[in-house]
Design a protein around this motif. Structure first.
Motif, PDB file in Angstrom:
ATOM      1  N   PHE A 155       2.610   1.702  -8.200  1.00  0.00           N
ATOM      2  CA  PHE A 155       3.632   2.519  -8.863  1.00  0.00           C
ATOM      3  C   PHE A 155       4.497   1.611  -9.749  1.00  0.00           C
ATOM      4  N   GLY A 156       4.648   1.976 -11.019  1.00  0.00           N
ATOM      5  CA  GLY A 156       5.421   1.138 -11.944  1.00  0.00           C
ATOM      6  C   GLY A 156       6.859   0.934 -11.511  1.00  0.00           C
ATOM      7  N   GLY A 157       7.437   1.942 -10.876  1.00  0.00           N
ATOM      8  CA  GLY A 157       8.829   1.842 -10.436  1.00  0.00           C
ATOM      9  C   GLY A 157       9.042   0.710  -9.444  1.00  0.00           C
ATOM     10  N   ALA A 202       0.299   7.808  -3.100  1.00  0.00           N
ATOM     11  CA  ALA A 202       0.981   7.235  -1.934  1.00  0.00           C
ATOM     12  C   ALA A 202       2.478   7.056  -2.168  1.00  0.00           C
ATOM     13  N   TRP A 203       2.872   6.490  -3.309  1.00  0.00           N
ATOM     14  CA  TRP A 203       4.269   6.118  -3.538  1.00  0.00           C
ATOM     15  C   TRP A 203       5.215   7.297  -3.396  1.00  0.00           C
ATOM     16  N   PRO A 205       0.816  -1.240   0.000  1.00  0.00           N
ATOM     17  CA  PRO A 205       0.000   0.000   0.000  1.00  0.00           C
ATOM     18  C   PRO A 205       0.840   1.276   0.000  1.00  0.00           C
ATOM     19  N   ALA A 206       2.051   1.208   0.540  1.00  0.00           N
ATOM     20  CA  ALA A 206       2.892   2.413   0.577  1.00  0.00           C
ATOM     21  C   ALA A 206       3.345   2.842  -0.814  1.00  0.00           C
ATOM     22  N   PHE A 218      20.502  -1.704  -6.922  1.00  0.00           N
ATOM     23  CA  PHE A 218      19.850  -1.822  -8.228  1.00  0.00           C
ATOM     24  C   PHE A 218      18.320  -1.769  -8.143  1.00  0.00           C
ATOM     25  N   PRO A 219      17.690  -2.472  -7.199  1.00  0.00           N
ATOM     26  CA  PRO A 219      16.224  -2.331  -7.142  1.00  0.00           C
ATOM     27  C   PRO A 219      15.776  -0.889  -6.875  1.00  0.00           C
ATOM     28  N   SER A 220      16.429  -0.211  -5.950  1.00  0.00           N
ATOM     29  CA  SER A 220      15.958   1.152  -5.652  1.00  0.00           C
ATOM     30  C   SER A 220      16.246   2.100  -6.811  1.00  0.00           C
ATOM     31  N   LEU A 221      17.346   1.842  -7.543  1.00  0.00           N
ATOM     32  CA  LEU A 221      17.640   2.647  -8.742  1.00  0.00           C
ATOM     33  C   LEU A 221      16.584   2.388  -9.824  1.00  0.00           C
ATOM     34  N   ALA A 222      16.187   1.128  -9.984  1.00  0.00           N
ATOM     35  CA  ALA A 222      15.142   0.781 -10.967  1.00  0.00           C
ATOM     36  C   ALA A 222      13.844   1.509 -10.639  1.00  0.00           C
ATOM     37  N   SER A 223      13.536   1.613  -9.370  1.00  0.00           N
ATOM     38  CA  SER A 223      12.319   2.301  -8.945  1.00  0.00           C
ATOM     39  C   SER A 223      12.432   3.812  -9.165  1.00  0.00           C
TER      40      SER A 223
END
Lengths: 271, 271
Positions: free
Chosen positions: B36-38, B141-142, B27-28, B180-185
């Motif tokens: 959120f697509g990211g 939210a995101w 939900p966040a 890498f995951p947080s950069l992708a987002s």
């Protein structure tokens, strides 16, 4: 007489299964190793356009070059994942003798009339008629099918450069009215940016390429056989790969934007 | 305490099949419609990183948003198409109750030391500490999970604009070392460019998104929790879609370039 590009992108359905089409590499579009990536992308677009369930016009194409494509026959496997109200999603693979050599995805869409604006601007350029055409090295067969007139970042000349930008007038040779397959191919008409930075030919090849087709079929018809103004640049080179961002223009109309990630062998030159 | 991003990208293998991982929308990271697509892209990268056969680090990711993703569980199906000497090609799909809601492809690669240059330049920007953070509308939210400090092209203010550029300092909130995951987002942290052109929120959503990861894990570790300088712009708007090209910078280091094709409803304003 059939144009060489139309020969190269020809496909025939395999049996009665509309999901598989057979294509064949064409010697006129050979690259240094395997076929020119642009003609492979063009053949995929052409295959999608022939599918009985296709909706609208090409909007985006991503193609991943997974393994070398051998000269000869190849099969295009199409999977229409989902058709929405205004767009349609596809995934595809290219196989040779059961081995997947390319993968990708595409989106087609119905043309809707909406608010519109071309925000980017084309690069400055003198008319194509005032620029001399140049050729790539003789062994790059595919390049002979394009009339290429470089404004900046022309052919490899032994000089290193700080700027990887190439801007050129380009059109099919012989002339051919532009359409989505030929635009998909033209989006790959730039030699690898690393050549320009180092002033030499070196091993390099596209890993993944994405093209967004902004043009409509109507705009392409209006463009006809004129030269397209094409410009490409890399952002970062390192760890054996670089990106390239390119635009293809018809006057003030942005026909396509395209991005690719390219592999290169270390040129072993001082940084 | 687990960071909210790590909660959101968590996956668990489904049975003993290393090709299927189960995720859950968080939900966040809700967007106006669906997640959120990211964060979905981030979860795919995280899933690939967890695969027992993964080679090296993320190099490229294309994700196609085929159908709305419903809040709840989803399954990530991974197919390791081919492992070459220095890179590895994947295709994937996201399914909910047997329906494909996203497709895509990814390339991972072994980090090789080669000649390197960052040719692009970061946008000019005063330090993040000198810029006030802003929030998007409360129902997005995101966006609350990002500290966003706009230099140009800030939040929608009712004014139309000729330029769709946004440049901002951005980092996870609470702070989290980038990976890498947080950069992708983060590559999807820009609101749709059409909002900026029209000065209003309107229905819009990513159709297809490609990110090229130029950064190495070592560079991301060196960046830590600092703000990333992010800049995005559209090239052409028309027929219900536009493209966006963006860069994510750590000082003089270009971490990623990213492109997306976005759907929009006609804003019904004079052209």
């Amino acid at each position: 007489m059939t144009h060489v590009l139309d020969e190269a992108i020809a496909l025939t359905p395999v049996g009665s299964d509309s999901r598989v089409f057979r294509a064949q590499t064409h010697p006129a579009y050979a690259n240094m190793v395997g076929p020119f990536g642009g003609i492979t992308a063009a053949t995929v677009i052409h295959g999608l356009q022939q599918h009985p369930d296709v909706l609208g016009e090409p909007l985006s194409l991503t193609i991943n070059f997974v393994a070398p494509i051998a000269y000869g026959e190849w099969d295009l496997h199409l999977d229409p994942v989902r058709t929405n109200r205004t767009n349609q999603h596809w995934v595809f693979s290219i196989r040779q003798e059961g081995v997947t050599v390319a993968t990708g995805s595409a989106v087609f869409a119905v043309i809707r009339d909406t608010w519109a604006d071309v925000e980017a601007a084309p690069p400055e350029a003198v008319p194509a008629a005032e620029v001399e055409p140049t050729d790539f090295l003789d062994f790059i067969a595919w390049a002979k099918n394009y009339d290429k007139r470089f404004l900046v970042g022309g052919i490899v000349d032994g000089e290193t450069a700080d700027d990887s930008t190439s801007t050129l007038w380009v059109r099919d040779q012989p002339e051919r009215p532009i359409d989505f397959p030929s635009l998909a191919s033209m989006a790959d008409c730039f030699f690898p940016r690393i050549f320009l930075r180092h002033g030499v030919y070196m091993p390099a090849g596209t890993i993944s390429m994405t093209t967004y087709f902004h043009a409509t079929a109507e705009e392409l018809a209006a463009h006809g056989t004129d030269h397209v103004l094409a410009t490409a640049r890399g952002s970062r080179f390192g760890h054996g790969h670089f990106d390239q961002f390119a635009e293809l223009w018809s006057g003030e109309t942005l026909l396509a934007t395209t991005h690719q990630l390219v592999y290169y062998k270390d040129p072993k030159v001082p940084a």
